[in-house]
Design a protein around this motif. Structure first.
Motif, short mmCIF file in Angstrom:
data_model
loop_
_atom_site.label_atom_id
_atom_site.label_comp_id
_atom_site.label_asym_id
_atom_site.label_seq_id
_atom_site.Cartn_x
_atom_site.Cartn_y
_atom_site.Cartn_z
N MET A 19 3.11 3.44 -0.05
CA MET A 19 3.76 2.13 -0.09
C MET A 19 5.23 2.29 0.30
SD MET A 19 3.42 -1.18 -0.69
CE MET A 19 2.06 -1.55 -1.82
N TYR A 33 9.41 -5.48 -4.39
CA TYR A 33 8.05 -5.78 -3.95
C TYR A 33 7.87 -7.26 -3.65
CZ TYR A 33 3.08 -6.11 -3.39
OH TYR A 33 1.84 -6.37 -2.85
N TRP A 37 6.30 -8.61 -0.24
CA TRP A 37 5.14 -9.50 -0.21
C TRP A 37 5.47 -10.80 0.52
CZ3 TRP A 37 4.46 -14.41 -2.33
CH2 TRP A 37 3.17 -14.92 -2.27
N GLU A 302 -5.41 -1.68 1.55
CA GLU A 302 -5.66 -1.56 0.11
C GLU A 302 -5.76 -0.10 -0.33
OE1 GLU A 302 -7.75 -5.88 -0.67
OE2 GLU A 302 -8.99 -4.08 -0.85
N HIS A 306 -1.92 0.20 -1.47
CA HIS A 306 -2.05 -0.25 -2.85
C HIS A 306 -2.68 0.79 -3.78
CE1 HIS A 306 -0.67 -4.43 -2.59
NE2 HIS A 306 -1.15 -4.43 -1.36
N THR A 307 -3.46 1.71 -3.22
CA THR A 307 -4.13 2.73 -4.05
C THR A 307 -3.58 4.12 -3.78
OG1 THR A 307 -6.09 1.34 -3.79
CG2 THR A 307 -6.41 3.42 -4.92
N SER A 421 -5.05 0.35 -12.58
CA SER A 421 -5.01 -0.84 -11.73
C SER A 421 -6.27 -1.66 -11.91
CB SER A 421 -4.85 -0.44 -10.27
OG SER A 421 -3.63 0.23 -10.06
N ASN A 437 -0.56 -1.16 -7.53
CA ASN A 437 0.59 -0.75 -6.73
C ASN A 437 1.20 0.48 -7.40
OD1 ASN A 437 3.17 -0.45 -5.55
ND2 ASN A 437 3.30 -2.64 -5.11
N GLY A 451 -1.82 -8.96 -3.40
CA GLY A 451 -1.98 -8.07 -2.27
C GLY A 451 -1.07 -8.46 -1.11
#
Length: 662
Positions: A19, A33, A37, A302, A306-307, A421, A437, A451
């Motif tokens: 990220m 963030y 976003w 994702e 995000h992962t 998460s 996140n 997301g």
């Protein structure tokens, strides 16, 4: 006293995430963030190409590539309209990197019977080539449907990748589906090829599939080829499956061992990749067509951002091949990670089986359901005391809202230093609206963030966007992983009614949620309170069922529960059904404890008018409880499609209950 986060990354950890690398790549390293976003939803034609490039997806994008057409019409938006690509080529792209060690494990398979297999990236590539050549040999062309009636074994992944490589469409059901449930799905899409195993393991039993397969093929006249994988035995008897218009082969003989090249069919971004299905509890399942490009770019975002999945990770998700988390898990191959597949019961031979596996395989990302974590706690399992989980860096949970108490359980009894998460999306989008996140703190009971690229909001009944207020989860802008449509829906009417009937041009997802802010934190977290269609409405007050469940299941005697609204005296009253521990009977004292627990932590409106005991609760094949079916039963209304249920016999426990007459 201000609430404190349960976990937050160190500055050093933040700097090392993908990220953060992405933020540096797009010149957003100095923003928070919420600002990242906001940019991603305000500038989708900048954001999504940056995701493609950062993820090194194939092919490289031209600098002037068209990104989005018809953006103002959400249901008709077209992403990357001029791009030609192949999904399987992208999942196997590590094999094309000269610096990548193709002897590394791509798949590790384990099952409850103690079997273990490892498939390297090089071997995976070769087997996909052999399967793809065989599919072409029997006449499979782009757009044809290939159906898998499969447990979670390596051959399922191989067959899916081969299908995608030739441009055909993959669709799967797990072998615990009943006959009608399979036909309700595959019968709509008319597959040319069916791939199955001779059986599967569950709960200590070896369960034969071939009798059911014989019935399935008898009802699918479109089938030309059946392929049977030897799993329970080494020499399946397929003689009973032979018929005049159907060629039947064993997997090992079907593969073209002479194949040396794997050809990837270049196809449009929105070419169909998967057909996924709704649960089908209110009628014949909807057949959702998901595109190759939309699925790929969304999963890349994702998994990587995000992962934080990289080639150094070993990722596991407990899922069957009938749940979209299987598709999501398998997409991890694009990162070069090792994917762990498990088939069988997560509690056989004991509740520690998945943690044994996690320790032995060095799992870094462990995915599961909220129900599993709650069941572990009820069973008194404390993996931090029994297992060395040094590799584990994150736990993912989905399927239903993760109770606040399950957050406590994870950090108390599994591991303190990890990112928990809770994620939420669904089959409809084959991905998530709200997820994790690695750069953000974890707050008790909350999903970490919206997301990137997903213009998610919560609407009140007037269609106004609200914060710190419960309402409908919506998405206000197009996103790449929207279905390209429903099967057999030529006018798009079913598709429109499913998502856009409530607010024109806005996707209504069917979740009842709440955006919440913390002091000093710009971005909101999310709490999911349940499905919108299961919301209770006593006295005109809307209550999410998850608000009740998390309180009830704190009561030691309660294993699980289901709450529905019963029409009563021109209003609605809350009725709670509970499954109790073995040997426990529902007494007036226990009812009083349940009610007082709910009242103490919620409001008097949440307290059920009736609490009744049942031995079992009906659920879908993927394990979700079905409030609507129970609501229909207590009102003596039909349940349209019991074949969509894993245990339809459980509905009998809710019929004609005399306690509901007064």
């Amino acid at each position: 006293m201000l609430q404190q986060p349960l976990w937050q990354p160190t500055d050093a950890q933040r700097q090392q995430t993908q990220m953060s690398a992405f933020m540096r790549c797009v010149g957003k390293q100095d923003v928070d963030y919420q600002q990242l976003w906001q940019w991603s939803v305000d500038q989708p034609e900048e954001f999504w190409p940056q995701v493609w490039r950062f993820s090194e997806l194939i092919p490289e994008l031209d600098s002037d590539a068209a990104v989005l057409k018809n953006a103002q019409n959400m249901s008709g938006a077209q992403w990357f309209p001029d791009l030609k690509m192949n999904f399987a080529e992208n999942l196997l792209k590590p094999c094309g990197d000269p610096a990548f060690d193709t002897s590394k494990a791509a798949l590790i398979f384990r099952d409850e019977a103690g079997n273990r297999r490892e498939v390297s990236y090089g071997s995976l590539y070769q087997q996909v080539a052999e399967m793809a050549a065989s599919l072409r040999r029997v006449g499979v062309q782009p757009g044809d449907r290939i159906a898998g009636f499969m447990p979670n074994v390596p051959e399922t992944v191989i067959a899916m990748l081969a299908t995608a490589s030739v441009g055909a469409v993959w669709s799967s059901c797990s072998p615990d589906f009943g006959l009608q449930g399979v036909l309700d799905r595959f019968g709509q899409i008319e597959p040319k090829v069916l791939i199955t195993t001779d059986g599967y393991y569950y709960g200590g039993k070896a369960l034969d599939s071939l009798d059911k397969v014989a019935e399935i093929v008898g009802h699918l006249p479109s089938l030309e080829q059946l392929v049977v994988v030897d799993y329970l035995t080494s020499n399946s008897d397929i003689s009973s499956l032979q018929s005049e218009n159907l060629t039947v082969s064993v997997w090992s003989e079907f593969l073209d061992k002479q194949a040396t090249e794997l050809c990837f069919e270049p196809l449009p971004f929105n070419h169909p990749l998967y057909v996924m299905y709704s649960s089908g509890t209110t009628g014949v399942p909807k057949c959702m067509i998901h595109s190759a490009g939309g699925t790929l770019i969304q999963h890349a975002k994702e998994l990587m951002l995000h992962t934080d999945v990289t080639a150094d990770d070993t990722i596991f998700y407990y899922t069957t091949c009938g749940w979209m988390m299987w598709n999501w898990l398998v997409s991890s191959l694009m990162t070069g990670a090792t994917v762990v597949l498990f088939d069988g019961s997560p509690f056989h031979p004991g509740p520690e089986v998945l943690w044994d596996m996690a320790e032995q395989e060095g799992v870094t990302v462990f995915g599961t359901s909220a129900k599993y974590l709650a069941a572990l706690e009820k069973a008194g399992v404390k993996p931090d005391r029994s297992h060395k989980l040094t590799a584990l860096k994150s736990i993912l949970s989905t399927g239903s809202p993760l109770a606040h108490e399950s957050f406590d359980y994870v950090y108390r009894d599994i591991k303190q230093d990890l990112c928990l998460s809770s994620i939420s999306g669904g089959t409809d989008i084959i991905s998530c609206f709200v997820l994790g996140n690695p750069n953000l703190p974890v707050w008790r009971g909350e999903l970490q963030c919206l997301g990137l690229g997903m213009a998610v909001s919560i609407y009140n009944d007037q269609g106004q966007s609200v914060i710190d207020e419960k309402g409908e989860l919506v998405c206000e802008q197009a996103f790449p992983s929207m279905p390209v449509g429903f099967w057999n829906d030529p006018t798009g009417e079913k598709f429109h009614n499913a998502y856009f009937a409530s607010w024109p041009g806005v996707w209504a997802h069917g979740d009842y949620g709440e955006l919440v802010r913390h002091e000093g934190q710009a971005h909101p977290g999310m709490v999911i309170h349940g499905r919108s269609d299961a919301v209770l409405n006593p006295g005109g007050v809307r209550i999410g069922t998850a608000e009740i469940y998390r309180q009830v299941e704190q009561v030691d005697a309660v294993v699980e529960s289901i709450a529905v609204g019963q029409r009563w005296q021109d209003d609605v009253r809350v009725v709670l059904f509970v499954v109790l521990k073995e040997g426990v009977t529902l007494t007036e004292a226990l009812i009083a404890e349940i009610k007082s627990t709910i009242r103490a932590h919620t409001t008097p409106r949440h307290v059920p008018a009736k609490v009744l005991q049942v031995p079992d609760i009906p659920r879908t094949i993927s394990g979700k409880i079905v409030e609507l079916a129970v609501r229909n039963v207590i009102h003596d209304e039909p349940v349209k499609n019991t074949d969509a249920l894993k245990n339809p016999e459980a509905l009998e426990h809710f019929k004609a209950r005399p306690e509901l007459l007064d």
